[in-house]
Design a protein around this motif. Structure first.
Motif, PDB file in Angstrom:
ATOM      1  N   LEU A   1       0.816  -1.213   0.000  1.00 29.70           N
ATOM      2  CA  LEU A   1       0.000   0.000   0.000  1.00 29.70           C
ATOM      3  C   LEU A   1       0.850   1.265   0.000  1.00 29.70           C
ATOM      4  N   SER A   2       2.116   1.137   0.415  1.00 26.02           N
ATOM      5  CA  SER A   2       2.978   2.316   0.444  1.00 26.02           C
ATOM      6  C   SER A   2       3.627   2.579  -0.910  1.00 26.02           C
ATOM      7  N   ARG A   3       3.424   1.639  -1.860  1.00 27.32           N
ATOM      8  CA  ARG A   3       4.093   1.777  -3.150  1.00 27.32           C
ATOM      9  C   ARG A   3       3.183   2.440  -4.171  1.00 27.32           C
TER      10      ARG A   3
ATOM     11  N   LEU B   1      14.932  -1.148   8.404  1.00 23.63           N
ATOM     12  CA  LEU B   1      14.805   0.308   8.504  1.00 23.63           C
ATOM     13  C   LEU B   1      13.567   0.720   9.297  1.00 23.63           C
ATOM     14  N   SER B   2      12.702  -0.255   9.580  1.00 25.75           N
ATOM     15  CA  SER B   2      11.420   0.097  10.184  1.00 25.75           C
ATOM     16  C   SER B   2      11.298  -0.391  11.617  1.00 25.75           C
TER      17      SER B   2
ATOM     18  N   ILE C   1       2.481   9.212  14.345  1.00 26.17           N
ATOM     19  CA  ILE C   1       2.565   8.773  12.956  1.00 26.17           C
ATOM     20  C   ILE C   1       1.160   8.628  12.390  1.00 26.17           C
ATOM     21  N   GLY C   2       0.277   8.048  13.225  1.00 25.01           N
ATOM     22  CA  GLY C   2      -1.081   7.819  12.764  1.00 25.01           C
ATOM     23  C   GLY C   2      -1.842   9.112  12.539  1.00 25.01           C
ATOM     24  N   SER C   3      -1.453  10.154  13.268  1.00 18.97           N
ATOM     25  CA  SER C   3      -2.230  11.381  13.168  1.00 18.97           C
ATOM     26  C   SER C   3      -1.891  12.170  11.906  1.00 18.97           C
ATOM     27  N   LEU C   4      -0.765  11.843  11.285  1.00 25.73           N
ATOM     28  CA  LEU C   4      -0.445  12.491  10.016  1.00 25.73           C
ATOM     29  C   LEU C   4      -1.372  11.944   8.951  1.00 25.73           C
ATOM     30  N   LYS C   5      -2.032  12.824   8.290  1.00 21.89           N
ATOM     31  CA  LYS C   5      -2.930  12.340   7.228  1.00 21.89           C
ATOM     32  C   LYS C   5      -2.097  11.969   6.010  1.00 21.89           C
TER      33      LYS C   5
ATOM     34  N   ASN D   1       6.769   7.487   4.391  1.00 26.85           N
ATOM     35  CA  ASN D   1       7.587   8.631   4.781  1.00 26.85           C
ATOM     36  C   ASN D   1       9.052   8.292   4.996  1.00 26.85           C
ATOM     37  N   ASN D   2       9.352   7.014   5.191  1.00 24.28           N
ATOM     38  CA  ASN D   2      10.713   6.680   5.588  1.00 24.28           C
ATOM     39  C   ASN D   2      11.486   5.810   4.609  1.00 24.28           C
TER      40      ASN D   2
END
Lengths: 303, 317
Positions: free
Chosen positions: A106-108, A198-199, A298-302, A170-171
Motif C-alpha cells: 500500500l505504500s508503493r 529500517l522500520s 505517525i497515525g495522526s499524520l494524514k 515517509n521513511n
C-alpha cells in the motif's frame, strides 16, 4: 526557552495568576490519576481487617501478604496467565506478519491495486456485519473453543495497517527501491532485507499495540470460549473482581466463624489480582511510553 | 462520431486492462504480499456483511444462511414495536451523547493546559501518569470501580461514612450508571486522547505566539485566538469519527458494569444483541437489531461528514 522569555519580556500579573491556577489544577489532575493506582497497591499488601474497617487511605497498614498467598494458590490465575501469554505471543506474531505484508504494497505508488484495497479496508472501519453474523462465521469455521478464535478474527487492525503504511511512505525513499531493483532485488527480498531493518521503530510500536491488545482482550474469550482450560486471564479476572466468585467458592464448606475472616481475605485478593494481572503492562509501560506516543503521532499524520 | 468514441473508450479500457496486467506481472509479489490481509478482510469483515442477510430471514443453523426462508422486515418491525425498543434507544443514545459531551472537550482542555507548562519534568510526569490508565484492561477498570464503590468495604463509601452520611451502593443505582460510565471513561482515555491535540499544538508556528506577546496579549487570549483555531481541524475530524460511533456504545464496559439492579439504565443495544442472540439463540432477530445499529451509525457518520465539509473545509472524505 523559559529563561529567555523571562528575561526579555516580563510576565504580566494576569499571566502569573493564570500559571498558578494552571499548575494547581494539573496537580489535582495528577492526584486523581495517581491515587486509585496507589491505593490498589497499598490495599493489596495491607491486612484484610484494615481494609474491611476502612483504615487504609493511602499507605499500606499492617503489611500482610494473605491476599497474594491466596492468588498464587489459585489455579485459575495460573491457567489464565499461561493462556494469555500463549495468545499474546502467537497473536502478535500473526498480527505483525499480516500488518507488514499488507502495509508495504500500500505504500508503493506503482502498486495499481492500492486505492481499491485502501477503500475496501477503510470501509470496514465504519461498517460491520455485527456480532451475530461474526459469531456464526467463527462457528462455521470450526474455531469455537480453539486458540484460533482468540487470534484469527483479529488478525490485523485496519488502523494499524494505515499507520504502518504511512511510516513506510515517509521513511522508505522511492530511490532506494529503484536502486535495489536495478541490482536485481525482488520486492519480497527488499521488504525483508531493507524495509524491515529500517522500520524497527514502527515494528516496535505495532508489537506493543497488538501485545497490549491481546493482554487485555476479553470480548473474544467471552463469546467464543466455553472450555475453562482455554480461558484468558481477563475472563478469570472478571469472575474474581466483578462477579466475586472467589468469595463464593471460598465460603463453601467452611465452618461459620471462619466465614467473615475469609470474606475479608477475598476483598484483599481483589486488589492483589488487579496488581498481578496488570503487572506485566505496568512494568513495561514507563520504558515504552515514548514509542506508543510516536505511534499515535505517525497515525495522526494524514497520508 | 459515435463509433469513434466507443472505439476510443474501448481502446482506453483495453489499455488500462493491459497496463494492470503488466503491473500485476511486474509487481506480482506486491499482490502476493497483500493476500493475507485481503483474505482476512474479505472473510472476517465482508463475510459477516454477507451473513447479515439472516436479519431478513428465519435463520436456523440446520438450514444455513442461504437455505433459510426470507421473511422481509419482520424482525425489524418486531424490534421497533417491542417494549424494549425505546429503553434501549434512550440508554444507548443517552450514554454516548453524555460520553461525547464530557469526554470530547476534556482531552482538548488537558492538552491546552499542558501546553502552557514550561517545566519539562512536571509535564512529562503528568503525561506519563495520565496515559497509564489507557493500558489497563476494561475488566480491571470495572474491577477497580466495583471495589472502590462497594457499599461496605469500598474506600469511597468509607469516606462518605466518615463524613457522617449514608453509604451509597453506586453500582446498584440506575441513576448513577451513566455518570460512572462516563467519568471512568474520561479517567481512562483523557490522557491518551490528548496526545493528538498535543501534536497539533506543537505544530503551531511559534512566531504567531511571539507576535501576540509583542502586541501585549495575555495567555488566555493567546489560547483563544491562536491555540484553539490551530487545533480545530483535528478536533473536527475526531468529532466526525466519534459521531460515527454514537450508537455503538462499547459492549465490554457496559456489559461488565451491568447487574440486575441497574439494568433499567444500563441495557444498551449491543448488550441486548448479546443476550438475545448468543444467550437466547434468536440469531435472526438479534442480527436485525445489530444491523439497525450499524446502519444508523453509518448514516450519522455520512451526514456529519457532509455537514462538516459544507460548514468548514474539514471532512473525512
Amino acid at each position: 526557552m523559559p529563561g529567555t522569555t523571562r528575561t526579555s519580556i516580563r510576565q504580566s500579573t494576569f499571566d502569573r495568576i493564570f500559571d498558578v491556577i494552571n499548575y494547581g489544577l494539573l496537580c489535582i489532575v495528577l492526584i486523581i490519576f495517581i491515587y486509585p493506582l496507589l491505593f490498589v497497591l497499598s490495599a493489596s499488601i495491607s491486612d484484610p481487617n484494615a481494609i474491611w474497617n476502612g483504615q487504609v487511605w493511602l499507605l499500606p497498614k499492617d503489611i500482610s501478604f494473605a491476599g497474594y498467598n491466596m492468588i498464587f494458590g489459585n489455579e485459575n490465575i495460573w491457567i489464565g496467565y499461561k493462556n494469555t501469554i500463549i495468545y499474546a505471543i502467537v497473536g502478535t506474531i500473526i498480527n505483525l506478519f499480516v500488518t507488514i505484508t499488507a502495509a508495504y504494497p500500500l505504500s508503493r505508488k506503482d502498486f495499481y491495486a492500492r486505492n481499491f484495497l485502501m477503500r475496501a479496508y477503510t470501509f470496514t472501519m465504519f461498517f460491520s456485519g455485527g456480532m451475530i453474523p461474526t459469531y456464526l462465521l467463527v462457528k462455521q469455521l470450526g474455531m469455537l473453543d480453539t486458540i484460533w478464535a482468540m487470534i484469527i478474527p483479529n488478525a490485523a487492525s485496519v488502523w494499524n495497517v494505515i499507520i504502518t503504511r504511512t511510516y513506510f511512505q515517509n521513511n522508505i525513499p522511492d530511490e532506494l527501491r529503484e536502486a535495489a531493483a536495478i541490482d536485481g532485488c525482488s520486492n519480497i527480498k527488499f521488504l525483508i532485507r531493507i524495509v524491515a531493518p529500517l522500520s524497527a521503530p514502527i515494528i516496535a510500536v505495532m508489537t506493543l499495540f497488538y501485545g497490549v491488545g491481546h493482554w487485555n482482550a476479553f470480548f473474544n474469550g467471552l463469546i467464543y470460549l466455553s472450555d475453562r482450560n482455554k480461558f484468558p486471564l481477563q475472563l478469570f479476572l472478571r469472575e474474581i473482581l466483578i462477579l466475586s466468585q472467589m468469595e463464593q467458592n471460598m465460603l463453601e464448606h467452611v465452618d461459620p466463624h471462619e466465614v467473615s475472616e475469609r470474606m475479608r481475605i477475598a476483598e484483599t485478593v481483589k486488589y492483589g489480582v488487579i496488581i498481578v494481572s496488570s503487572l506485566p503492562v505496568l512494568i513495561v509501560y514507563p520504558f515504552v511510553q515514548r514509542h506508543f506516543v510516536k505511534g499515535i503521532m505517525i497515525g495522526s499524520l494524514k497520508g | 462520431m459515435l463509433t469513434n468514441t466507443s472505439i476510443t473508450t474501448q481502446k482506453k479500457f483495453r489499455g488500462a486492462l493491459s497496463s494492470l496486467a503488466d503491473n500485476m506481472k511486474k509487481n506480482y509479489e506486491l499482490y502476493l504480499l497483500s493476500l493475507p490481509m485481503f483474505i482476512y478482510i474479505v472473510v472476517f469483515h465482508y463475510g459477516p456483511m454477507y451473513g447479515v442477510q439472516i436479519a431478513f430471514k428465519d435463520f436456523t443453523p440446520v438450514k444455513g444462511i442461504s437455505g433459510s426462508p426470507w421473511v422481509g422486515f419482520e424482525h425489524f418491525i418486531r424490534f421497533f414495536k417491542s417494549y424494549h425498543f425505546w429503553t434501549l434507544l434512550k440508554n444507548t443514545l443517552g450514554i454516548s451523547v453524555y460520553s461525547l459531551a464530557v469526554g470530547f472537550p476534556c482531552p482538548i482542555i488537558l492538552a491546552l493546559m499542558l501546553n502552557e507548562v514550561r517545566h519539562k519534568y512536571f509535564k512529562k510526569t503528568i503525561q506519563m501518569v495520565t496515559y497509564a490508565p489507557h493500558f489497563i484492561s476494561v475488566v480491571v477498570l470495572v474491577g477497580i470501580m466495583t471495589t472502590f464503590l462497594s457499599p461496605n468495604t469500598g474506600v469511597i463509601n468509607h469516606f462518605i461514612k466518615k463524613l457522617g452520611m449514608e453509604p451509597i451502593a453506586f453500582l446498584e443505582k440506575p441513576e448513577w450508571f451513566k455518570t460512572l460510565y462516563v467519568l471512568s471513561g474520561v479517567w481512562q482515555r483523557v490522557g491518551w486522547n490528548s496526545i493528538i491535540y498535543m501534536a497539533a499544538l506543537s505544530s503551531i508556528d511559534v512566531q504567531l505566539h511571539e507576535a501576540a506577546i509583542v502586541d501585549g496579549s495575555n495567555k488566555l487570549q493567546r489560547i483563544y485566538y491562536i491555540d484553539i483555531p490551530g487545533i480545530i481541524p483535528t478536533a473536527v475530524i475526531l468529532l466526525i469519527l466519534n459521531m460515527g460511533n454514537i450508537m455503538s456504545v462499547g459492549f465490554e464496559k457496559v456489559f461488565l458494569m451491568q447487574n440486575p439492579l441497574n439494568l433499567r439504565s444500563s441495557e444498551v443495544i449491543s448488550t441486548y444483541v448479546y443476550k438475545v442472540g448468543l444467550m437466547g439463540g434468536e440469531f435472526s432477530f438479534s442480527a436485525a437489531v445489530g444491523l439497525f445499529n450499524s446502519v444508523v451509525n453509518f448514516a450519522l457518520l455520512v451526514i456529519v461528514n457532509r455537514i462538516a465539509g459544507r460548514v468548514g473545509d474539514t471532512r473525512l472524505w
